[in-house]
Design a protein around this motif. Structure first.
Motif, PDB file in Angstrom:
ATOM      1  N   LEU A 144       0.414  -1.320  -2.630  1.00  0.00           N
ATOM      2  CA  LEU A 144       1.500  -0.388  -2.139  1.00  0.00           C
ATOM      3  C   LEU A 144       1.322   1.006  -1.901  1.00  0.00           C
ATOM      4  N   GLU A 145       0.461   1.663  -2.775  1.00  0.00           N
ATOM      5  CA  GLU A 145      -0.081   2.867  -2.797  1.00  0.00           C
ATOM      6  C   GLU A 145      -0.964   3.048  -1.388  1.00  0.00           C
ATOM      7  N   ASP A 197      14.362   5.905   5.591  1.00  0.00           N
ATOM      8  CA  ASP A 197      13.756   5.235   6.716  1.00  0.00           C
ATOM      9  C   ASP A 197      14.167   5.795   7.973  1.00  0.00           C
ATOM     10  N   HIS A 229       9.086  -1.207   0.502  1.00  0.00           N
ATOM     11  CA  HIS A 229       7.652  -1.094  -0.361  1.00  0.00           C
ATOM     12  C   HIS A 229       7.794   0.241  -1.396  1.00  0.00           C
ATOM     13  N   THR A 230       8.648   1.386  -0.979  1.00  0.00           N
ATOM     14  CA  THR A 230       8.215   2.486  -1.926  1.00  0.00           C
ATOM     15  C   THR A 230       9.165   2.087  -3.174  1.00  0.00           C
ATOM     16  N   ALA A 250       4.189   2.260   4.677  1.00  0.00           N
ATOM     17  CA  ALA A 250       5.113   1.475   3.714  1.00  0.00           C
ATOM     18  C   ALA A 250       6.690   1.872   4.307  1.00  0.00           C
ATOM     19  N   THR A 251       7.457   0.781   4.019  1.00  0.00           N
ATOM     20  CA  THR A 251       8.825   1.060   4.173  1.00  0.00           C
ATOM     21  C   THR A 251       9.637   1.591   3.138  1.00  0.00           C
ATOM     22  N   LEU A 285       7.348  -0.270  -5.270  1.00  0.00           N
ATOM     23  CA  LEU A 285       5.973   0.746  -6.142  1.00  0.00           C
ATOM     24  C   LEU A 285       6.663   1.404  -7.177  1.00  0.00           C
ATOM     25  N   LEU A 289      -0.625   1.246   1.182  1.00  0.00           N
ATOM     26  CA  LEU A 289       0.189   1.207   2.259  1.00  0.00           C
ATOM     27  C   LEU A 289       0.879   2.476   2.559  1.00  0.00           C
ATOM     28  N   ARG A 290       1.137   3.188   1.393  1.00  0.00           N
ATOM     29  CA  ARG A 290       1.788   4.555   1.536  1.00  0.00           C
ATOM     30  C   ARG A 290       0.892   5.367   2.228  1.00  0.00           C
TER      31      ARG A 290
END
Length: 141
Positions: free
Chosen positions: A16-17, A58, A29-30, A25-26, A33, A19-20
Protein backbone atom coordinates in the motif's frame (compact mmCIF):
# COMPACT_ATOMS: atom_id res chain seq x y z
CA UNK A 1 -9.12 -7.76 5.99
CA UNK A 2 -10.15 -9.74 9.04
CA UNK A 3 -8.98 -12.93 7.32
CA UNK A 4 -5.47 -11.60 6.76
CA UNK A 5 -2.78 -13.46 8.71
CA UNK A 6 -0.81 -11.29 11.12
CA UNK A 7 2.55 -12.07 9.44
CA UNK A 8 1.18 -10.76 6.12
CA UNK A 9 0.11 -7.35 7.44
CA UNK A 10 3.60 -5.82 7.02
CA UNK A 11 3.65 -7.06 3.42
CA UNK A 12 0.28 -5.46 2.76
CA UNK A 13 1.49 -2.22 4.37
CA UNK A 14 4.56 -2.18 2.10
CA UNK A 15 2.38 -2.81 -0.95
CA UNK A 16 0.00 0.00 0.00
CA UNK A 17 2.92 2.38 0.68
CA UNK A 18 4.23 1.55 -2.79
CA UNK A 19 0.83 2.42 -4.30
CA UNK A 20 0.89 5.75 -2.44
CA UNK A 21 4.43 6.55 -3.58
CA UNK A 22 3.32 6.03 -7.20
CA UNK A 23 0.18 8.17 -6.67
CA UNK A 24 -2.04 5.18 -7.47
CA UNK A 25 -3.70 4.77 -4.08
CA UNK A 26 -7.33 5.67 -3.56
CA UNK A 27 -8.85 6.75 -0.26
CA UNK A 28 -9.79 3.10 0.36
CA UNK A 29 -6.15 2.04 0.00
CA UNK A 30 -5.07 4.82 2.34
CA UNK A 31 -7.65 3.86 4.95
CA UNK A 32 -6.53 0.22 4.72
CA UNK A 33 -2.92 1.31 5.18
CA UNK A 34 -3.91 3.24 8.29
CA UNK A 35 -5.66 0.13 9.63
CA UNK A 36 -2.54 -1.94 8.93
CA UNK A 37 -0.39 0.46 10.91
CA UNK A 38 -2.86 0.35 13.79
CA UNK A 39 -2.73 -3.47 13.78
CA UNK A 40 1.06 -3.22 13.83
CA UNK A 41 0.88 -0.75 16.76
CA UNK A 42 2.75 1.84 14.69
CA UNK A 43 0.86 4.90 15.93
CA UNK A 44 3.14 7.57 14.38
CA UNK A 45 2.80 6.00 10.92
CA UNK A 46 -0.95 5.66 11.39
CA UNK A 47 -1.25 9.32 12.37
CA UNK A 48 0.83 10.37 9.37
CA UNK A 49 -1.47 8.39 7.06
CA UNK A 50 -4.54 9.85 8.80
CA UNK A 51 -3.24 13.37 8.20
CA UNK A 52 -2.81 12.73 4.49
CA UNK A 53 -6.17 10.98 4.35
CA UNK A 54 -8.02 13.96 5.79
CA UNK A 55 -6.10 16.51 3.72
CA UNK A 56 -6.55 14.78 0.39
CA UNK A 57 -10.07 13.66 -0.28
CA UNK A 58 -10.68 11.56 -3.37
CA UNK A 59 -11.08 14.02 -6.27
CA UNK A 60 -13.63 11.85 -8.04
CA UNK A 61 -15.91 11.76 -5.02
CA UNK A 62 -15.61 15.53 -4.54
CA UNK A 63 -16.47 16.13 -8.17
CA UNK A 64 -19.44 13.79 -7.92
CA UNK A 65 -20.77 15.53 -4.82
CA UNK A 66 -20.45 18.99 -6.33
CA UNK A 67 -21.86 17.86 -9.67
CA UNK A 68 -24.99 16.48 -8.02
CA UNK A 69 -25.43 19.58 -5.89
CA UNK A 70 -24.77 22.00 -8.76
CA UNK A 71 -27.70 20.64 -10.73
CA UNK A 72 -30.08 20.31 -7.76
CA UNK A 73 -29.06 23.01 -5.29
CA UNK A 74 -26.47 25.57 -6.45
CA UNK A 75 -26.36 27.30 -3.05
CA UNK A 76 -25.46 24.03 -1.34
CA UNK A 77 -22.89 23.26 -4.08
CA UNK A 78 -21.19 26.59 -3.50
CA UNK A 79 -21.23 26.04 0.26
CA UNK A 80 -19.68 22.60 -0.26
CA UNK A 81 -16.95 24.07 -2.48
CA UNK A 82 -16.28 26.70 0.20
CA UNK A 83 -15.58 23.93 2.71
CA UNK A 84 -12.75 22.55 0.52
CA UNK A 85 -9.14 23.55 0.85
CA UNK A 86 -7.92 25.92 -1.88
CA UNK A 87 -6.63 23.31 -4.40
CA UNK A 88 -9.84 21.26 -4.24
CA UNK A 89 -11.99 24.40 -4.39
CA UNK A 90 -10.13 25.61 -7.48
CA UNK A 91 -10.52 22.22 -9.15
CA UNK A 92 -14.24 22.14 -8.38
CA UNK A 93 -14.69 25.66 -9.74
CA UNK A 94 -12.86 24.77 -12.95
CA UNK A 95 -15.37 21.97 -13.50
CA UNK A 96 -18.56 23.55 -12.18
CA UNK A 97 -17.87 27.27 -11.93
CA UNK A 98 -19.58 28.24 -15.17
CA UNK A 99 -22.84 26.58 -14.17
CA UNK A 100 -22.68 28.08 -10.68
CA UNK A 101 -21.81 31.54 -12.05
CA UNK A 102 -24.98 31.52 -14.17
CA UNK A 103 -27.10 31.06 -11.04
CA UNK A 104 -24.99 32.83 -8.41
CA UNK A 105 -22.59 35.15 -10.26
CA UNK A 106 -21.58 37.44 -7.37
CA UNK A 107 -20.93 34.63 -4.90
CA UNK A 108 -19.01 32.51 -7.42
CA UNK A 109 -16.91 35.49 -8.50
CA UNK A 110 -16.08 36.27 -4.88
CA UNK A 111 -14.68 32.79 -4.35
CA UNK A 112 -12.71 32.93 -7.60
CA UNK A 113 -11.22 36.31 -6.67
CA UNK A 114 -10.25 35.12 -3.19
CA UNK A 115 -8.53 32.08 -4.74
CA UNK A 116 -6.67 34.27 -7.24
CA UNK A 117 -5.42 36.85 -4.76
CA UNK A 118 -4.49 34.24 -2.16
CA UNK A 119 -6.96 35.22 0.56
CA UNK A 120 -9.11 32.09 0.22
CA UNK A 121 -9.63 30.14 3.41
CA UNK A 122 -12.57 27.85 4.15
CA UNK A 123 -12.84 29.48 7.59
CA UNK A 124 -12.84 33.04 6.17
CA UNK A 125 -15.42 32.08 3.53
CA UNK A 126 -17.68 30.56 6.20
CA UNK A 127 -17.45 33.72 8.33
CA UNK A 128 -18.19 35.93 5.31
CA UNK A 129 -21.19 33.78 4.38
CA UNK A 130 -22.53 33.99 7.94
CA UNK A 131 -22.10 37.77 7.93
CA UNK A 132 -23.84 38.06 4.55
CA UNK A 133 -26.72 35.88 5.76
CA UNK A 134 -27.11 37.99 8.91
CA UNK A 135 -27.08 41.26 6.91
CA UNK A 136 -29.65 40.09 4.35
CA UNK A 137 -31.90 38.33 6.79
CA UNK A 138 -31.06 34.80 5.66
CA UNK A 139 -31.32 35.21 1.88
CA UNK A 140 -27.94 35.19 0.11
CA UNK A 141 -29.34 36.03 -3.34
Amino acid sequence: YRYLDAPKIPLLARYLEDLRSRNLATSVHTELLRACYLKLNDTPASEKVSATLTSSTDAASLSSIVSNLATQNPTEALATICSFKAPQAAEALVKHGAALARVMPRETAGIVVSLCVGTYSPVNIAHAADAETNMTGGDMK
